[in-house]
Design an enzyme around this catalytic site. Structure first.
Site, PDB file in Angstrom:
ATOM      1  N   HIS A 243       3.004   0.686 -13.377  1.00 45.46           N
ATOM      2  CA  HIS A 243       2.883   1.733 -12.366  1.00 45.46           C
ATOM      3  C   HIS A 243       2.754   3.109 -13.006  1.00 45.46           C
ATOM      4  O   HIS A 243       3.731   3.668 -13.512  1.00 45.46           O
ATOM      5  CB  HIS A 243       4.106   1.678 -11.431  1.00 45.46           C
ATOM      6  CG  HIS A 243       4.027   2.623 -10.288  1.00 45.46           C
ATOM      7  ND1 HIS A 243       4.988   3.566 -10.009  1.00 45.46           N
ATOM      8  CD2 HIS A 243       3.070   2.778  -9.335  1.00 45.46           C
ATOM      9  CE1 HIS A 243       4.633   4.255  -8.941  1.00 45.46           C
ATOM     10  NE2 HIS A 243       3.481   3.799  -8.517  1.00 45.46           N
TER      11      HIS A 243
ATOM     12  N   ASN B 177       9.746   6.782  -7.328  1.00 46.44           N
ATOM     13  CA  ASN B 177       9.448   7.109  -5.943  1.00 46.44           C
ATOM     14  C   ASN B 177      10.662   6.893  -5.050  1.00 46.44           C
ATOM     15  O   ASN B 177      10.852   7.604  -4.067  1.00 46.44           O
ATOM     16  CB  ASN B 177       8.261   6.296  -5.436  1.00 46.44           C
ATOM     17  CG  ASN B 177       6.958   6.788  -6.060  1.00 46.44           C
ATOM     18  OD1 ASN B 177       6.903   7.895  -6.594  1.00 46.44           O
ATOM     19  ND2 ASN B 177       5.927   5.973  -6.008  1.00 46.44           N
TER      20      ASN B 177
HETATM   21  P1  NAI Z   1      -8.425   4.974  -4.241  1.00 50.89           P
HETATM   22  O1  NAI Z   1      -8.682   4.707  -2.819  1.00 50.89           O
HETATM   23  O2  NAI Z   1      -8.634   6.329  -4.786  1.00 50.89           O
HETATM   24  O3  NAI Z   1      -9.295   3.983  -5.130  1.00 50.89           O
HETATM   25  C1  NAI Z   1      -9.409   2.623  -4.889  1.00 50.89           C
HETATM   26  C2  NAI Z   1     -10.742   2.166  -5.466  1.00 50.89           C
HETATM   27  O4  NAI Z   1     -10.746   0.753  -5.471  1.00 50.89           O
HETATM   28  C3  NAI Z   1     -11.956   2.626  -4.660  1.00 50.89           C
HETATM   29  O5  NAI Z   1     -12.856   3.288  -5.505  1.00 50.89           O
HETATM   30  C4  NAI Z   1     -12.535   1.317  -4.131  1.00 50.89           C
HETATM   31  O6  NAI Z   1     -13.938   1.333  -4.045  1.00 50.89           O
HETATM   32  C5  NAI Z   1     -12.069   0.325  -5.144  1.00 50.89           C
HETATM   33  N1  NAI Z   1     -11.993  -1.044  -4.634  1.00 50.89           N
HETATM   34  C6  NAI Z   1     -11.440  -1.485  -3.507  1.00 50.89           C
HETATM   35  N2  NAI Z   1     -11.553  -2.824  -3.425  1.00 50.89           N
HETATM   36  C7  NAI Z   1     -12.182  -3.235  -4.547  1.00 50.89           C
HETATM   37  C8  NAI Z   1     -12.583  -4.495  -5.048  1.00 50.89           C
HETATM   38  N3  NAI Z   1     -12.315  -5.609  -4.396  1.00 50.89           N
HETATM   39  N4  NAI Z   1     -13.210  -4.551  -6.240  1.00 50.89           N
HETATM   40  C9  NAI Z   1     -13.456  -3.428  -6.936  1.00 50.89           C
HETATM   41  N5  NAI Z   1     -13.102  -2.204  -6.499  1.00 50.89           N
HETATM   42  C10 NAI Z   1     -12.462  -2.099  -5.324  1.00 50.89           C
HETATM   43  O7  NAI Z   1      -6.931   4.473  -4.509  1.00 50.89           O
HETATM   44  P2  NAI Z   1      -5.840   5.021  -5.546  1.00 50.89           P
HETATM   45  O8  NAI Z   1      -5.112   6.146  -4.975  1.00 50.89           O
HETATM   46  O9  NAI Z   1      -6.456   5.144  -6.869  1.00 50.89           O
HETATM   47  O10 NAI Z   1      -4.810   3.805  -5.566  1.00 50.89           O
HETATM   48  C11 NAI Z   1      -5.105   2.592  -6.211  1.00 50.89           C
HETATM   49  C12 NAI Z   1      -3.823   1.823  -6.426  1.00 50.89           C
HETATM   50  O11 NAI Z   1      -2.935   2.603  -7.206  1.00 50.89           O
HETATM   51  C13 NAI Z   1      -3.071   1.476  -5.160  1.00 50.89           C
HETATM   52  O12 NAI Z   1      -2.492   0.222  -5.330  1.00 50.89           O
HETATM   53  C14 NAI Z   1      -2.004   2.544  -5.088  1.00 50.89           C
HETATM   54  O13 NAI Z   1      -0.838   2.117  -4.426  1.00 50.89           O
HETATM   55  C15 NAI Z   1      -1.698   2.766  -6.534  1.00 50.89           C
HETATM   56  N6  NAI Z   1      -1.139   4.080  -6.882  1.00 50.89           N
HETATM   57  C16 NAI Z   1      -1.638   5.227  -6.349  1.00 50.89           C
HETATM   58  C17 NAI Z   1      -1.114   6.462  -6.705  1.00 50.89           C
HETATM   59  C18 NAI Z   1      -1.690   7.717  -6.173  1.00 50.89           C
HETATM   60  O14 NAI Z   1      -1.067   8.775  -6.347  1.00 50.89           O
HETATM   61  N7  NAI Z   1      -2.842   7.709  -5.542  1.00 50.89           N
HETATM   62  C19 NAI Z   1       0.006   6.553  -7.666  1.00 50.89           C
HETATM   63  C20 NAI Z   1       0.397   5.279  -8.230  1.00 50.89           C
HETATM   64  C21 NAI Z   1      -0.143   4.106  -7.816  1.00 50.89           C
END
Ligand code: NAI
Length: 633
Positions: free
Chosen positions: A429, A479
């Protein structure tokens, strides 16, 4: 001698080689400096043609004083004696008649750099590991072994104060450019170059005229400027050392022994004790990455969004081959662009930035999975989507490769049901923004393969982040402790305290950012979702609900608790902070930290403090929330 070896060459040059017994890195313990004093005694009787000081360790030159000895400084006399030990010894070294040279390869830090500065010449070997710094300020102390005297003489007061007040490291080329070292050469010619320079009789490069003025008649201008700069980052009641460094340079020419009361005050300060503790905790976190022999060459990241894109970039920056997968090339492109900016900023040299760029490979079809040692999933926060992805990934992965999820809020126990080998899934994480946050939580679900968890820690350490092993629970550690703290901050707003006042209360406490600005930064919608999961069923604060309903989501929408312009919150004037506000806001964080320790989510209170400091920026001078609690009792 136990730690030093003296080699006399036919030319009459003596080479003193430091190889501290029983350790992989050199540090200047009492034994080591006592032996060096004996070397100077010997050479006084039989002066050599020149003296080269170098290290026999692959790790580097000298990493600094022996930190272990700091914790034994329980009386003012011992503190002063420690300062005198290095100050006197290096003054002696600086005064010898024969030429001296420090051959610096690898790290040269703190007391190590002060030793080098006392030599007539410093020759730096140009390779990636060569790094020079006076990082004492980060431990809440000052470079009292001549650094405050000699660094300004070599590089001028402005650059010297900058290094001493920030602890910033410089590499060999930069050191040459700023005049810190006399020359910088590649490893293959270092032996010859060292001997030539030593016997060259070449005078030291004089300080430019302006720097001389700044070191003389304009000293107070420099000192006042530095004080103002420090004041922007650190309050004297929290961090006294940088202010002491400026005073000691300005008023005592860098001789701390001329101001024994300052030495006593700084060395016995709770800040120094706590920052030393934070340093040790950091070493302990790094230690989690040292287990086993798992080494990563290739990482495959799926999801090129906010997190995945930046995780991929960071791994490429740290030398790994990275394939980055998303649903289409168009979705990967923005991440590559951000990565490019990161590489240019961090690596500076175009060739190196180019090489990092080449290591980051857009991979819309996911062909990298089959070659990767670590596969990190960072797609949408949705169980079904993650299940479908895992099903397609698992059969293509190398047998020993790690499968990791970056999920913030889903249970690993639920995610891994799609796997044939569920025990291999771990949480890795990262925090946002990836490039700035040093901590990474390595999450172990019940029944996970311990080897996979160890390998995940090794991977995190390999990319220069600090791994913190935690058990699987909502919000993990960081968190989970932030949620009740942010809730308390918003409750205060509900009760009529201005957001500016809430933030000011916590800045004065020593937090790097106020909690309301933090809510604006992470996004009010995200804070709301996190609250739902982590606030023990408490109702959402009114101030949050109202704003979310209006679509005011914080920084990303341009308006949250504050209006945001050019990435900065527009804050109004702060009213007087009500007495006890900071304590009231921080208490829920402390309570939750204690609870998580009691539940075994982190192994012990020290690690919890480490996680909260490196994961949230919790005032480091306090030594962490639980340490602060214990010391106030
Ligand atoms: P985001 O929405 O910015 O990016 C997700 C990406 O995954 C998108 O570009 C999407 O096109 C791609 N995607 C979705 N399904 C897919 C698939 N089947 N194959 C390939 N690509 C796919 O999301 P974000 O914020 O980067 O979060 C991603 C993960 O990280 C989540 O699990 C979230 O809980 C975790 N996270 C997020 C934080 C944050 O501050 N945004 C901090 C720590 C963890």
């Amino acid at each position: 001698m136990k730690h030093w070896q003296l080699n006399k060459e036919d030319s009459g040059i003596v080479v003193a080689v430091l190889d501290r017994a029983g350790e992989s890195t050199n540090a200047l313990s009492t034994e080591v400096t006592d032996e060096f004093a004996q070397i100077l005694d010997q050479l006084e009787l039989y002066p050599p043609k020149g003296l080269i000081v170098r290290s026999a360790k692959a790790a580097g030159f000298i990493a600094g004083a022996d930190i272990g000895e700091f914790s034994q400084l329980d009386t003012p006399e011992k503190g002063r004696a420690l300062v005198a030990r290095g100050w006197d010894l290096f003054n002696r070294l600086a005064a010898v008649k024969y030429p001296t040279l420090a051959l610096v390869r690898g790290h040269c830090l703190g007391g190590g750099l002060e030793l080098a500065l006392a030599c007539r010449y410093i020759l730096a070997v140009d390779e990636p590991g060569t790094k020079m710094a006076l990082p004492e300020v980060m431990l809440g102390i000052f470079p009292g072994w001549g650094g405050m005297l000699r660094l300004p003489q070599r590089v001028g007061p402005a650059a010297a104060l900058d290094m001493m007040l920030t602890g910033r490291t410089v590499d060999a080329k930069k050191a040459k450019k700023m005049g810190l070292v006399d020359d910088c050469v590649p490893p293959r010619v270092m032996e010859m170059a060292a001997r030539q320079l030593l016997l060259s009789n070449q005078p030291r490069r004089p300080l430019p005229f302006m720097q001389k003025l700044l070191a003389g008649p304009l000293k107070s201008v420099v000192a006042n400027g530095a004080r103002k700069q420090v004041a922007r980052k650190a309050r004297p009641e929290h961090y006294p050392a940088p202010y002491a460094i400026i005073d000691l340079w300005q008023q005592h020419g860098g001789n701390a022994l001329a101001a024994p009361e300052v030495v006593d005050r700084i060395i016995s300060s709770p800040t120094a004790k706590n920052l030393l503790r934070v340093f040790r905790l950091q070493e302990r976190l790094k230690g989690f990455g040292k287990d086993g022999d798992f080494a990563t060459k290739h990482v495959h990241v799926i999801g090129a969004g906010v997190m995945g894109g930046d995780i991929a970039a960071w791994c490429a920056l740290r030398g790994l081959t990275v394939t980055l997968q998303d649903q289409s090339l168009e979705r990967i492109a923005p991440a590559i662009q951000r990565a490019n900016t990161l590489f240019k900023k961090k690596l500076r040299e175009p060739l190196k930035a180019r090489a990092a760029f080449d290591r980051l490979i857009p991979d819309p079809t996911g062909s990298g999975v089959a070659h990767a040692d670590v596969v990190i999933e960072a797609i949408f926060e949705n169980v079904e989507a993650k299940h479908a992805l895992f099903r397609s990934l698992e059969p293509r992965m190398k047998p020993g490769a790690i499968l990791a999820s970056n999920t913030s809020s889903l249970r690993l126990e639920d995610l891994r049901t799609a796997l044939a080998r569920p025990e291999r899934l771990v949480g890795i994480h990262f925090f946002n923004p990836v490039a700035m946050m040093p901590l990474v939580e390595v999450v172990e679900a019940e029944g996970a393969d311990p080897a996979a968890v160890r390998a995940a820690c090794a991977f995190v350490k390999q990319i220069d982040k600090l791994p913190l092993p935690v058990k699987s629970t909502p919000g993990f550690l960081v968190n989970a402790v932030l949620a009740p703290y942010m809730l308390a901050a918003m409750r205060a707003v509900d009760e009529g305290v201005a957001p500016e006042t809430v933030d000011e209360a916590m800045l004065a406490f020593g937090m790097p950012m106020g909690p309301i600005e933090l809510v604006d930064t992470v996004g009010l919608d995200i804070a709301m979702a996190a609250g739902r999961q982590l606030a023990d069923g408490a109702e959402a604060p009114r101030c949050l609900l109202q704003r979310v309903e209006k679509g005011q989501l914080g920084k990303k929408s341009g308006q949250g608790f504050y209006a945001w312009q050019q990435g900065r919150p527009q804050k109004g004037a702060t009213a007087a902070v009500p007495a006890g506000l900071a304590e009231k806001l921080v208490q829920p964080l402390v309570d939750r930290t204690q609870r998580l320790v009691a539940e075994g989510i982190v192994a012990d209170a020290d690690l919890a403090d480490a996680g909260v400091i490196f994961g949230t920026g919790f005032a480091p001078f306090t030594g962490g929330p639980l340490n602060r609690l214990n010391s106030s009792r």
